[in-house]
Design an enzyme around this catalytic site. Structure first.
Site, mmCIF file in Angstrom:
data_model
loop_
_atom_site.group_PDB
_atom_site.id
_atom_site.type_symbol
_atom_site.label_atom_id
_atom_site.label_comp_id
_atom_site.label_asym_id
_atom_site.label_seq_id
_atom_site.Cartn_x
_atom_site.Cartn_y
_atom_site.Cartn_z
ATOM 1 N N GLY A 268 0.799 -1.248 -0.011
ATOM 2 C CA GLY A 268 0.202 0.101 -0.102
ATOM 3 C C GLY A 268 0.864 1.321 0.179
ATOM 4 N N ASN A 269 0.290 2.365 0.471
ATOM 5 C CA ASN A 269 1.102 3.415 0.559
ATOM 6 C C ASN A 269 0.492 4.686 1.600
ATOM 7 O OD1 ASN A 269 -0.938 5.415 -0.651
ATOM 8 N ND2 ASN A 269 -0.572 4.120 -2.508
ATOM 9 N N PHE A 270 1.089 5.681 1.750
ATOM 10 C CA PHE A 270 0.695 6.588 3.034
ATOM 11 C C PHE A 270 -0.285 7.396 2.769
ATOM 12 C CE2 PHE A 270 5.457 5.871 3.935
ATOM 13 C CZ PHE A 270 5.126 4.805 4.924
ATOM 14 N N SER A 271 -1.093 7.119 1.560
ATOM 15 C CA SER A 271 -1.987 8.161 1.263
ATOM 16 C C SER A 271 -3.368 8.108 2.214
ATOM 17 C CB SER A 271 -2.920 8.018 -0.181
ATOM 18 O OG SER A 271 -4.014 8.853 -0.261
ATOM 19 N N ALA B 39 -4.013 7.545 -4.733
ATOM 20 C CA ALA B 39 -2.569 7.210 -4.819
ATOM 21 C C ALA B 39 -2.572 5.620 -5.323
ATOM 22 C CB ALA B 39 -1.749 7.152 -3.704
#
Ligand code: CTP
Length: 398
Positions: A208-211, A276
């Protein structure tokens, strides 16, 4: 744009209340119907007689009219208004509004208002700069209210600094701009992607990512305030829309997000790709949890995810507007322009991770808008709610 609009004008007890008379006159001249609601201390600065003569309506201050017992309904006032403007807004009223201290008609009407609220603070420079005021204004911003920043100049105390209420002419201009933009999204369908996507490795792990989705949801709220019919296709986030009526479709992976967007896009007038999206997903997500003891560190084989923005860009019909984001760390403008072209976007919102307080998880952002026709506009660091307004106004111009 102000003609026929119902404006609830709140006046509080500050020297700048004399400017409210001009504001009221200008609004009436533009064809607005204005109902004044004043705080008890507001009456110390400006008389209700002047205000009712100019507005053509009795000024409301108390919950009851003493001699008739007539009850003034703050709920009705809140529903009647197309916009509420509090000018001047003192530190005291700002604090009451921020914390729901509903001890007068103005604050009760504010709490009942369904319409957009504009607040024009006016106070001495030290009160304005006090952390308490700063925090209360931040709270009001986070409720989606519009703060009309006071100007710097000579104040009633003869001190010089920030705290002068914005000039009435400018306040009218701000309202006019708002309604111009608001009208142009009435009846428009807006599709927004927001948040991250999660790509499963096994039942308990993902890429995943930090969005956090804050920017996408702020855009959804701004579009809804402008009258649009808004659907957010959202990755896993904890934020929710502030505006009622914003529809949210929750998805997990890029593939699911792409599927929902493909269904919604043909009916959409505007699509804004703020998610994102993970560019890659594990080729072979496991059905059971990968155990530690049994093996060497596993190697993840990745496959490309669909590029949702590019997929929609390839299907875009004349008249549809597609907006993308570019979060860059270097060669920002050049990379953003490349994305604009390759994904067939009409506009791209560039934010640089090199700017402090901009990007994932923050409440502020600093953007540059680049259009397909070659126009570029830079904006200062602002709360995400205001950045969202800037983006949606630019979309209206497109
Ligand atoms: N986007 C998308 N689907 C993807 C990747 C990106 O819809 N699989 C959209 C984003 O929502 C954004 C724009 O494309 O509006 C640009 O995203 P970004 O991640 O900055 O660009 P990429 O094309 O992924 O390029 P790179 O990661 O190499 O910078």
């Amino acid at each position: 744009m102000l003609s026929g609009k119902h404006i609830l004008l709140g006046i509080t007890g500050g020297i700048a209340a004399y400017k409210s008379v001009t504001l009221l006159r200008l609004l009436v001249k533009r064809g607005a119907e204005v109902q004044v609601v004043i705080t008890p201390s507001g009456k110390e600065f400006i008389t209700p007689v002047t205000l009712s003569a100019l507005s053509g309506k009795p000024v409301i201050c108390d919950f009851f009219t003493a001699n008739t017992g007539e009850w003034h309904s703050h709920v009705d006032l809140g529903l009647w208004a197309d916009a509420m403007v509090i000018a001047p807004a003192t530190a005291c009223t700002i604090a009451k509004m921020a914390h729901g201290v509903a001890d007068n008609m103005l604050v009760t009407s504010y709490l009942s208002a369904k319409a957009p609220v504009f607040i024009a603070p006016a106070m001495d420079l030290d009160m304005m700069a006090h952390p308490s005021t700063t925090r209360n204004l931040e709270l009001l911003r986070s409720y989606g209210n519009h703060i009309i920043e006071p100007a710097a100049g000579e104040l009633a105390s003869h001190l010089v600094g920030k705290g002068r209420m914005e000039e009435p002419e400018r306040i009218v201009e701000i309202l006019d701009d708002f309604f111009s933009a608001g009208h142009s999204l009435k009846g428009k369908k807006v599709l927004i992607t927001a948040g991250p996507t999660y790509e499963r490795i096994d039942p308990v792990r993902f890429i995943g990512n930090f969005s956090t989705g804050k920017m996408g949801y702020a855009i959804a709220d701004a579009a809804a305030r402008m009258g649009a019919d808004v659907t957010v296709v959202s990755g896993p986030v904890s934020v929710t829309p502030k505006e009622t009526g914003v529809k949210v479709i929750r998805v997990e992976s890029a593939k699911e997000m792409c599927g929902e967007c493909l269904t919604l896009f043909p009916e959409s007038d505007i699509a804004i790709m703020s998610a994102a999206v993970a560019d890659y997903a594990p080729a072979d997500p496991r059905q059971s949890k990968i155990k530690r003891e049994s093996q060497e560190p596993p190697v993840l084989h990745l496959v490309k995810n669909p590029d949702i923005a590019a997929t929609l860009g390839a299907r875009k019909r004349p008249g549809q507007i597609l907006v993308g984001f570019a979060l860059e760390t270097d060669n920002e403008a050049e990379n953003a322009r490349k994305k604009l072209l390759s994904k067939n976007l009409d506009m791209i919102v560039l934010n640089s991770l090199r700017d402090a307080d901009a990007g994932f998880g923050t409440d502020t952002n600093k953007i540059t808008l680049i259009t397909a026709s070659g126009q570029t506009a830079g904006f200062p660091l602002k709360p995400k709610s205001e950045v969202a307004e800037d983006i949606m106004k630019a979309v209206c111009r497109l």
